[in-house]
Design a protein around this motif. Structure first.
Motif, PDB file in Angstrom:
ATOM      1  N   UNK A 122       0.798  -1.226   0.000  1.00 13.94           N
ATOM      2  CA  UNK A 122       0.000   0.000   0.000  1.00 13.94           C
ATOM      3  C   UNK A 122       0.826   1.269   0.000  1.00 13.94           C
ATOM      4  N   UNK A 123       1.997   1.225   0.632  1.00  8.63           N
ATOM      5  CA  UNK A 123       2.861   2.404   0.658  1.00  8.63           C
ATOM      6  C   UNK A 123       3.366   2.729  -0.747  1.00  8.63           C
ATOM      7  N   UNK A 124       3.613   1.682  -1.556  1.00  7.86           N
ATOM      8  CA  UNK A 124       4.052   1.899  -2.937  1.00  7.86           C
ATOM      9  C   UNK A 124       2.972   2.576  -3.772  1.00  7.86           C
ATOM     10  N   UNK A 125       1.714   2.377  -3.373  1.00  6.29           N
ATOM     11  CA  UNK A 125       0.606   2.970  -4.119  1.00  6.29           C
ATOM     12  C   UNK A 125       0.493   4.472  -3.889  1.00  6.29           C
ATOM     13  N   UNK A 126       0.903   4.931  -2.692  1.00  9.88           N
ATOM     14  CA  UNK A 126       0.688   6.326  -2.314  1.00  9.88           C
ATOM     15  C   UNK A 126       1.381   7.301  -3.265  1.00  9.88           C
ATOM     16  N   UNK A 127       2.644   7.055  -3.553  1.00  9.44           N
ATOM     17  CA  UNK A 127       3.413   8.018  -4.348  1.00  9.44           C
ATOM     18  C   UNK A 127       2.917   8.142  -5.788  1.00  9.44           C
ATOM     19  N   UNK A 128       2.652   7.042  -6.504  1.00 13.23           N
ATOM     20  CA  UNK A 128       2.114   7.211  -7.864  1.00 13.23           C
ATOM     21  C   UNK A 128       0.762   7.910  -7.891  1.00 13.23           C
ATOM     22  N   UNK A 129      -0.120   7.601  -6.941  1.00 14.72           N
ATOM     23  CA  UNK A 129      -1.453   8.210  -6.967  1.00 14.72           C
ATOM     24  C   UNK A 129      -1.395   9.711  -6.709  1.00 14.72           C
ATOM     25  N   UNK A 130      -0.655  10.112  -5.682  1.00 13.08           N
ATOM     26  CA  UNK A 130      -0.545  11.543  -5.377  1.00 13.08           C
ATOM     27  C   UNK A 130       0.297  12.248  -6.436  1.00 13.08           C
ATOM     28  N   UNK A 131       1.360  11.588  -6.893  1.00 13.68           N
ATOM     29  CA  UNK A 131       2.199  12.176  -7.940  1.00 13.68           C
ATOM     30  C   UNK A 131       1.430  12.416  -9.217  1.00 13.68           C
ATOM     31  N   UNK A 132       0.540  11.501  -9.573  1.00 13.52           N
ATOM     32  CA  UNK A 132      -0.304  11.703 -10.754  1.00 13.52           C
ATOM     33  C   UNK A 132      -1.231  12.899 -10.585  1.00 13.52           C
ATOM     34  N   UNK A 133      -1.651  13.174  -9.356  1.00  9.23           N
ATOM     35  CA  UNK A 133      -2.494  14.350  -9.096  1.00  9.23           C
ATOM     36  C   UNK A 133      -1.724  15.639  -9.373  1.00  9.23           C
ATOM     37  N   UNK A 134      -0.434  15.622  -9.065  1.00 11.91           N
ATOM     38  CA  UNK A 134       0.406  16.793  -9.366  1.00 11.91           C
ATOM     39  C   UNK A 134       0.471  17.017 -10.872  1.00 11.91           C
ATOM     40  N   UNK A 135       0.680  15.938 -11.619  1.00  9.81           N
ATOM     41  CA  UNK A 135       0.739  16.061 -13.078  1.00  9.81           C
ATOM     42  C   UNK A 135      -0.583  16.572 -13.647  1.00  9.81           C
ATOM     43  N   UNK A 136      -1.695  16.037 -13.142  1.00  9.54           N
ATOM     44  CA  UNK A 136      -2.999  16.476 -13.651  1.00  9.54           C
ATOM     45  C   UNK A 136      -3.274  17.936 -13.315  1.00  9.54           C
ATOM     46  N   UNK A 137      -2.834  18.375 -12.137  1.00  4.78           N
ATOM     47  CA  UNK A 137      -3.038  19.776 -11.755  1.00  4.78           C
ATOM     48  C   UNK A 137      -2.316  20.718 -12.696  1.00  4.78           C
ATOM     49  N   UNK A 138      -1.224  20.240 -13.294  1.00 10.71           N
ATOM     50  CA  UNK A 138      -0.469  21.065 -14.237  1.00 10.71           C
ATOM     51  C   UNK A 138      -1.041  20.978 -15.651  1.00 10.71           C
ATOM     52  N   UNK A 139      -2.074  20.145 -15.833  1.00 13.34           N
ATOM     53  CA  UNK A 139      -2.711  20.035 -17.142  1.00 13.34           C
ATOM     54  C   UNK A 139      -2.312  18.804 -17.926  1.00 13.34           C
ATOM     55  N   UNK A 140      -1.401  17.984 -17.395  1.00 10.35           N
ATOM     56  CA  UNK A 140      -0.945  16.789 -18.096  1.00 10.35           C
ATOM     57  C   UNK A 140      -1.747  15.582 -17.622  1.00 10.35           C
ATOM     58  N   UNK A 141      -2.685  15.114 -18.423  1.00 12.11           N
ATOM     59  CA  UNK A 141      -3.446  13.910 -18.088  1.00 12.11           C
ATOM     60  C   UNK A 141      -2.969  12.696 -18.873  1.00 12.11           C
ATOM     61  N   UNK A 142      -2.136  12.933 -19.886  1.00 14.76           N
ATOM     62  CA  UNK A 142      -1.658  11.823 -20.716  1.00 14.76           C
ATOM     63  C   UNK A 142      -0.650  10.955 -19.964  1.00 14.76           C
ATOM     64  N   UNK A 143       0.318  11.601 -19.310  1.00 14.04           N
ATOM     65  CA  UNK A 143       1.355  10.839 -18.603  1.00 14.04           C
ATOM     66  C   UNK A 143       0.785  10.006 -17.466  1.00 14.04           C
ATOM     67  N   UNK A 144      -0.113  10.552 -16.612  1.00 12.39           N
ATOM     68  CA  UNK A 144      -0.713   9.694 -15.586  1.00 12.39           C
ATOM     69  C   UNK A 144      -1.431   8.486 -16.173  1.00 12.39           C
TER      70      UNK A 144
END
Length: 458
Positions: free
Chosen positions: A149-171
């Motif tokens: 579960x700890x491994x899941x935290x970073x990709x999920x929150x990190x993808x939120x950072x990318x989406x906030x910047x407008x990048x939805x393709x990379x997530x």
């Protein structure tokens, strides 16, 4: 590719055509989530080959695993809302600091919750109605899953950072790749091959852990290279500052998301009274719901960054128009999904089980429950829109009303009157009532924001 070039490729959320921008942001999310959810169904499929007991066991884990996932979703919502607003107002320095803080905070909080989960496996699942026969399978799966579960935290929150910047393709690419790794490893680890021993249901959890571990390395590398986070850990004072802002939105959002598995646990408990076949069918139905609601889930990730940035830039008319476009789309789309699932229900049921009792109940689920998915979509999008506008308590109250005023009570009454079929129809009625309430509540809140903005400009 440089960070500047990446930025130029992102949709213009503040000035671009609304429908085009939302479509450009949402389509990559749909592709990524289709791949991820499809591989999740593959996960369930391979476990189902072990037997009905193993399928029932993994079905019992859904409410619990979603609790941990909900914390990550909530922190991601808080992260996206704050970073989106900072980017909308042009403050990139604070955006990077909050991105770093969110990743550190997610690791700490998810790690603590995972330790608590490991210590309470037996009492929690006994409370959900799991029998002694299923408990060994549940333990095998959850012991590994909690560590992962700890491994899941970073990709999920990190993808939120990318989406906030407008990048939805990379997530989307990261999600799809993680799902692909999981699907490839599933048969290998569950059934064994050559020197690799058969691990049974535990192999599914190990495959998931490996896939998430790859995602951690990937997302951290991207965020540092694109200058979306600081290349260092925050000091205690910095972490305290960023955590306060993130948790102000993230905790109510996480709480709202955690209410879903709690309600799911109550519903699972009701279903367990009808036997292992009913629980197995319920688990398959819930996995299929994720696939059927893919467009809603994708929009719930692409709409909030759009709303946050425009809210930060005080462009409320774009917020209003984006919300209306999204609602119209999900109602039309999800009705089409219902028709398809209704027509294909016998074939879908046969693909998941050879047990006639389980297949019959899966088909019954598919003939009724998907009718409410579009209405449920209104609630999901309204929730995410409230959070994007920094109104987390409104989203939380909305979730409480949906789950514990409408969904659970009406489903329970339906089950008492008409057994499982009544329970399924109860969920449709609950979504109808809650969808209407959500829509009018958000419109009222938006009118208040327009009034406040007008007063500021006078």
């Amino acid at each position: 590719m440089s960070a500047d070039k990446q930025t130029n490729k992102r949709p213009d959320m503040l000035n671009g055509p609304i429908q085009f921008t939302l479509r450009k942001m949402t389509i990559p999310m749909i592709y990524g989530m289709i791949m991820l959810m499809t591989f999740g169904l593959v996960d369930t499929f391979f476990v189902s080959l072990l037997g009905t007991e193993q399928l029932a066991a993994i079905s019992f884990t859904f409410p619990v695993t979603f609790t941990l996932i909900s914390l990550n979703i909530g922190l991601g919502i808080g992260t996206s809302a704050i970073i989106g607003r900072y980017l909308g107002s042009g403050d990139h320095s604070h955006a990077k600091e909050f991105a770093t803080g969110s990743l550190m905070l997610a690791t700490i909080m998810v790690g603590a919750l995972a330790v608590l989960g490991l210590m309470t496996i037996e009492p929690v699942f006994a409370l959900l109605g799991a029998s002694e026969t299923l408990m060994p399978y549940i333990k095998d799966y959850m012991i590994v899953w909690y560590f992962a579960g700890v491994f899941l935290a970073l990709p999920m929150v990190g993808n939120s950072v990318l989406r906030a910047s407008g990048d939805t393709k990379t997530p989307s690419i990261i999600m799809a790749a993680g799902g692909g790794v999981n699907a490839l490893l599933d048969p290998l680890l569950i059934f064994g091959w050559g020197p690799i021993p058969a691990m049974g249901i535990q192999g599914a959890a190990v495959a998931t852990a490996i896939a998430w571990g790859i995602g951690v390395i990937w997302i951290l590398t991207l965020l540092v290279k694109r200058h979306l986070m600081l290349p260092r850990l925050l000091s205690f004072q910095e972490l305290r500052f960023t955590s306060g802002g993130i948790l102000k939105i993230g905790l109510p959002a996480a709480g709202a998301n955690m209410l879903t598995p709690i309600a799911g646990g109550v519903l699972t408990k009701i279903v367990s009274g009808y036997g292992a076949a009913a629980v197995a069918a319920w688990g398959v139905g819930n996995r299929l719901e994720s696939i059927a609601s893919i467009a809603v889930l994708a929009l719930s990730m692409s709409l909030p960054p759009f709303i946050s940035q425009n809210f930060g830039a005080e462009k409320l008319s774009r917020v209003r128009d984006a919300y209306s476009i999204a609602i119209r789309f999900v109602l039309i789309w999800q009705f089409g999904v219902f028709v398809v699932m209704w027509l294909l229900s016998p074939f879908i049921a046969a693909a998941f089980t050879q047990d006639p009792a389980v297949a019959k109940l899966i088909q019954l689920f598919l003939l009724i429950v998907p009718l409410g998915y579009g209405l449920q979509g209104i609630v999901i999008l309204t929730n995410s829109s409230f959070n994007a506008m920094h109104k987390p308590m409104s989203a939380l109250i909305l979730s409480v009303i949906r789950l514990f005023v409408f969904l659970v009570p009406i489903s329970l009454v339906g089950s008492l009157l008409y057994d499982l079929e009544g329970m399924f129809w109860g969920s449709v009625v609950a979504n109808l009532l809650m969808g209407a309430l959500s829509f009018f509540w958000f419109k009222r809140q938006l009118s208040r924001e327009f009034s406040c903005l007008s007063e500021q400009l006078q």
